[in-house]
Design an enzyme around this catalytic site. Structure first.
Site, PDB file in Angstrom:
ATOM      1  NE  ARG A 169      -4.120  -1.964   2.000  1.00 23.79           N
ATOM      2  CZ  ARG A 169      -5.099  -2.182   2.857  1.00 23.79           C
ATOM      3  NH1 ARG A 169      -5.108  -1.561   4.025  1.00 23.79           N
ATOM      4  NH2 ARG A 169      -6.088  -3.011   2.547  1.00 23.79           N
TER       5      ARG A 169
ATOM      6  CE  LYS B 144     -19.756 -18.604   5.619  1.00 24.62           C
ATOM      7  NZ  LYS B 144     -20.067 -17.822   6.840  1.00 24.62           N
TER       8      LYS B 144
ATOM      9  N   GLY C 148      -9.602  -9.699  -0.809  1.00 25.37           N
ATOM     10  CA  GLY C 148      -8.488 -10.086   0.051  1.00 25.37           C
ATOM     11  C   GLY C 148      -7.793 -11.375  -0.306  1.00 25.37           C
TER      12      GLY C 148
ATOM     13  N   GLY D  52     -12.569  -4.110   0.693  1.00 28.64           N
ATOM     14  CA  GLY D  52     -14.011  -3.897   0.809  1.00 28.64           C
ATOM     15  C   GLY D  52     -14.544  -2.859  -0.145  1.00 28.64           C
TER      16      GLY D  52
END
Length: 418
Positions: free
Chosen positions: A56, A218, A374, A397
């Site tokens: 980052r 999921k 991620g 996110g």
């Protein structure tokens, strides 16, 4: 008013508007100006408080260098972790040396991000100098989006630059509210502009065929992404743990594989919607099954819909990977979000590695490839694909919310002229 307008029309229309109108650092000359730059230096530290992944910081370097080369100075603000009050281990002073090393300039440090301590350090900045402010989240006003706190931050710069895509989905003081104090003296940094452009290539302007590869455990965590991209993609590859919810919903035998039983009808609805829209969904046809959830379990390849009791699918099988490879190679635009197996275990990483090679080959052949999320980003770094794909999102996110079609307040704030 403008914020409400973009909320109503949604991100898809907003991005289309934005690509042609957004102001970036290249639209400003920073000579004799102080750039207040919101960066995302929320980097991991080890037990010795040393930076273990500087991705980052590296990503923010071009924006900072542009300001310095113009003859300006840079005031960097960021959060680190989720401190409860002032906690030593979350102080940004621990990363000053690493930032200095990467930027190539000895970075100064302000022991606060607002008030006299910060203002005095910033006032003493000369052309070509950089200061890093203390952790924004030492102040609860930051996450609360407090206007007074944002106004204090605004006193520290002449031009506001948002280069923190990873926090653009938060309406925090430093990411959104502060922008209102800069009228037209605000812009996107180079990193944030690239993020916007990359997502645009997937959601709007990408060359067809467009393929999305969604993995992970999921269906429930991906449903909004799937619903939003079905109108944009030609192919949808589904892998990882959520495979088994789709297979069981269609009557397949999945043994002990992970499954969201309450999402089976949802899986069937996704298949129906995809067929209506002419989107080809590609599910695994075989998997690497294991008799236990550990790296040393007994394994064998088996049909995805005939997994015996006591066995579970932990990775994509060889025939599946051949099928996926062919789809990817025929694609001109590729989105990858989520691994195809339990890649953290060496014996179940082959599917994720192989799809990475397929994407890399397609990219080399001229396709545009975007990797985000991620686990996908972690896999790209772990297996050395970072420089073999077109773009690796640092957004986490924020990128996922973009793909879900949500508006990002930190982006809208730059476009809003007061």
């Amino acid at each position: 008013m403008l914020f409400r307008f973009f909320t109503e029309i949604g991100l898809f229309s907003f991005i289309e508007y934005q690509i042609t109108t957004m102001k970036t650092i290249n639209d400003f000359n920073f000579e004799n100006k102080k750039a207040l730059i919101r960066v995302d230096f929320n980097v991991p530290l080890n037990e010795n408080l040393e930076v273990t992944d500087d991705t980052r910081i590296q990503a923010a370097k071009p924006t900072i260098i542009k300001v310095l080369e113009d003859g300006g100075s840079a005031v960097l603000m960021s959060h680190l972790g989720r401190p409860k009050g002032v906690q030593e281990e979350f102080s940004l002073k621990h990363i000053v040396d690493k930032v200095s090393e990467i930027i190539g300039v000895q970075v100064k440090f302000a022991p606060n991000c607002v008030g006299r301590e910060a203002e005095d350090v910033v006032a003493g900045l000369n052309q070509g100098e950089v200061v890093l402010l203390e952790n924004l989240r030492y102040h609860t006003e930051e996450t609360a989006g407090d206007v007074g706190f944002a106004e204090q931050l605004s006193k520290l710069g002449d031009i506001y630059v948002n280069d923190a895509f990873g926090t653009a989905h938060r309406a925090h003081a430093s990411t959104t509210v502060v922008a209102q104090f800069f009228s037209d003296k605000k812009c996107f940094g180079g990193l944030l502009a690239k993020e916007i452009e990359s997502i645009d290539k997937v959601l709007r302007s990408g060359e067809k065929p467009i393929t999305a590869i969604l993995g992970g455990s999921k269906v429930s965590s991906k449903i909004t992404i799937i619903e939003n991209i079905l109108d944009k993609v030609d192919h949808l590859i589904i892998g990882g743990g959520m495979t088994y919810t789709f297979i069981k919903a269609q009557g397949g035998k999945i043994g002990n594989s992970i499954c969201e039983d309450d999402k089976q009808e949802l899986a069937l609805e996704i298949l129906r919607k995809a067929k209506e829209k002419g989107v080809q969904i590609h599910l695994p046809v075989d998997v690497i099954g294991a008799d236990d959830f550990n790296n040393n379990a007994n394994t064998k390849a088996m049909s995805v819909d005939a997994i015996p009791d006591g066995w579970e699918g932990l990775d994509a099988g060889p025939e599946t990977l051949k099928n996926f490879h062919n789809v990817v190679l025929d694609s001109k635009t590729i989105l990858w979000n989520g691994p195809l197996g339990v890649f953290e275990m060496e014996n179940f990483a082959n599917g994720t590695i192989t799809i990475g090679h397929s994407i890399a080959e397609a990219t080399q052949n001229g396709a545009f490839s975007l990797v985000g999320g991620g686990d996908s980003v972690a896999a790209v770094k772990q297996f050395g694909f970072g420089d073999k794909v077109s773009y690796v999102s640092t957004g986490g996110g924020a990128m996922l919310e973009s793909l879900e079609g949500k508006t990002l307040p930190g982006i809208i704030a730059i476009e809003q002229i007061n």
